[in-house]
Design an enzyme around this catalytic site. Structure first.
Site, PDB file in Angstrom:
ATOM      1  CG  HIS A   5      26.954  38.847  39.877  1.00 32.38           C
ATOM      2  ND1 HIS A   5      28.201  39.036  40.249  1.00 32.38           N
ATOM      3  CD2 HIS A   5      26.590  38.700  38.918  1.00 32.38           C
ATOM      4  CE1 HIS A   5      28.962  39.021  38.907  1.00 32.38           C
ATOM      5  NE2 HIS A   5      28.063  38.643  38.303  1.00 32.38           N
TER       6      HIS A   5
ATOM      7  CD  GLN B 168      21.907  51.000  32.330  1.00 34.52           C
ATOM      8  OE1 GLN B 168      20.817  50.155  31.937  1.00 34.52           O
ATOM      9  NE2 GLN B 168      22.279  51.809  31.521  1.00 34.52           N
TER      10      GLN B 168
ATOM     11  CG  ASP C  97      27.662  43.980  31.774  1.00 30.91           C
ATOM     12  OD1 ASP C  97      28.921  44.719  31.226  1.00 30.91           O
ATOM     13  OD2 ASP C  97      27.585  43.367  32.574  1.00 30.91           O
TER      14      ASP C  97
ATOM     15  CG  MET D  28      30.432  46.454  42.658  1.00 29.18           C
ATOM     16  SD  MET D  28      31.121  45.617  44.124  1.00 29.18           S
ATOM     17  CE  MET D  28      30.424  46.429  45.620  1.00 29.18           C
TER      18      MET D  28
ATOM     19  CB  SER E  31      34.006  38.856  37.603  1.00 27.24           C
ATOM     20  OG  SER E  31      32.496  38.684  38.113  1.00 27.24           O
ATOM     21  NE  ARG E  32      36.403  40.281  31.391  1.00 23.52           N
ATOM     22  CZ  ARG E  32      35.178  39.981  30.630  1.00 23.52           C
ATOM     23  NH1 ARG E  32      34.212  40.825  30.909  1.00 23.52           N
ATOM     24  NH2 ARG E  32      35.233  38.964  29.791  1.00 23.52           N
TER      25      ARG E  32
END
Lengths: 277, 277
Positions: free
Chosen positions: A34, A144, A146, A180, A182-183
């Site tokens: 992010h 990229q 996702d 990287m 968050s999950r």
């Protein structure tokens, strides 16, 4: 940095801004991926805006909406150096009672993540459409990592003639190659140790295509599958070779090909991808 | 007056305009109803823009897309005195190959026109969403004659947080009460003579509610039906009494109630409405 929780508040502030706005929509629990997006948004625009909103409509009924990691205080500290505006609405602010309008991209949402997570992209396009209308960015930045989300949002913006530019930024990785996410926080230490196998499999594909000139999807898929299966905690959900624009499956790596995969470690789904050819 | 056929052309022109833009989306074959909208758009804004586009996606497979009346030359002559910008795109410009994105308002599109014309409002909201993104109007003007369309577009703008205001203007009528519509041109002289029966039935309802204090939908519907049945060429498709916001049917005229109807003369469907209570 201004933190605003209401749509009216953002709209009012936006109307006073003279210059370009770079926007990064997020679900919070921010990581270096992010931050790279926010830094780029800041460097390319007069103002940078970030939204933090865990969007319920993009989670399936059996997915992790309730347990999705959240830490607003930490997120705001991380954003402070690079961010002019944070939009952090409540669910009711975004989806008031009697909310009933949906934006849907067909076709490319039927495959890959869309096939496994029905309704997911409808939730994504709806909330991103709303966020674009609220923030009115000049450019919006997506990772990229996702890949299908990027393709779907680009398609929405193009089809609906939305007045902004989508900027796609490279996947940011841990030192051992894990993309990287968050999950990643869901992974226990053992799973975490095995998780870089996704990256290793993609690198294997890259060597085969780029160095060895291999074009056969069957051969590359086999090598990737073999490699991942050596990691006992990893369960392959799919490995896909698709045209990078239409997301239709291909048999040869000739045109730009999106090699993407979902691999489960326990209940945690990890995704990763590379574009080759 | 500038007439522009490409999206890129409108976007370029729009980026140079300083001031407010009032926008009237139309399907052309303009009548006094459209002109009243354009005049109001002009009077309330620095610039007035009109689109002329017979939108294929809002016509059902057995509807009148191919025969819908068109006369661009006449339309442009009519618009000249009141209009700064005309956007007249081709179908391919609006829906290029591989077009695949749809905007849909649920709920209030399931009833009335939406029930009889499945998919109609999905086509309307999609094209209007695109037109708003292309023209970026400050205000957009719609006629009360298409009451459900007004409700659906207002809902889309509200739900998707679109940055403009919707202005609803009164229905414009012929001297004998027939609501202006491009489709009136389909009526043969005999049908045309009978067509004001829609207006007469609405006026009957108005007298009952306003002057006589009647609240019973059953009573008012009966009186309206009796009146329309005296016109031998008229075939009632529906007469609806609905909450003016939710479009849910009501039994009593207490809150603002949308009394709307569709009546066929031969193959031609006419619609009209009034809000009472």
């Amino acid at each position: 940095m201004k933190v605003i929780e209401t749509i009216a508040g953002i709209k009012e502030l936006r109307s006073t801004l003279k210059g370009t706005v770079g926007f990064v929509p997020t679900m919070g629990y921010l990581h270096q991926g992010h931050i790279s997006l926010v830094k780029q948004a800041k460097s390319e625009n007069d103002f940078s805006a970030v939204s933090i909103f865990v969007n319920p409509t993009q989670f399936g009924p059996n997915e992790d909406f309730k347990t999705y990691p959240r830490d607003m205080k930490r997120d705001l500290e991380i954003l402070e150096p690079y961010t002019d505006i944070v939009f952090a609405p409540s669910t009711k602010e975004m989806y008031p009672e009697k909310y009933d309008t949906w934006v849907e991209v067909k076709g490319i949402t039927d495959v890959l993540e869309g096939a496994i997570r029905p309704g997911h992209f409808k939730g994504v396009t709806t909330v991103v459409n709303k966020l674009f209308n609220i923030v009115l960015p000049t450019k919006a930045y997506f990772g990229q990592k996702d890949a299908q989300q990027v393709a779907v949002i680009k398609k929405m913006v193009k089809d609906l003639n939305m007045p902004l530019e989508i900027v796609v930024c490279p996947t940011i990785r841990e030192p051992d190659g894990l993309a990287m996410s968050s999950r990643n926080t869901y992974l226990n230490p053992e799973q975490r140790k095995g998780a870089p196998v996704l990256y290793k499999a993609l690198q294997k594909a890259k060597v085969m295509v780029t160095d060895e000139g291999e074009k056969s999807v069957a051969e590359i898929r086999l090598a990737m599958t073999d490699l991942i299966k050596k990691e006992p905690l990893a369960n392959i959900e799919y490995i896909s070779f698709a045209d990078n624009e239409t997301l239709k499956e291909v048999h040869q790596v000739k045109q730009p090909t999106l090699i993407s995969m979902a691999v489960k470690f326990g209940k945690t789904r990890l995704i990763d991808n590379i574009v080759l050819g």
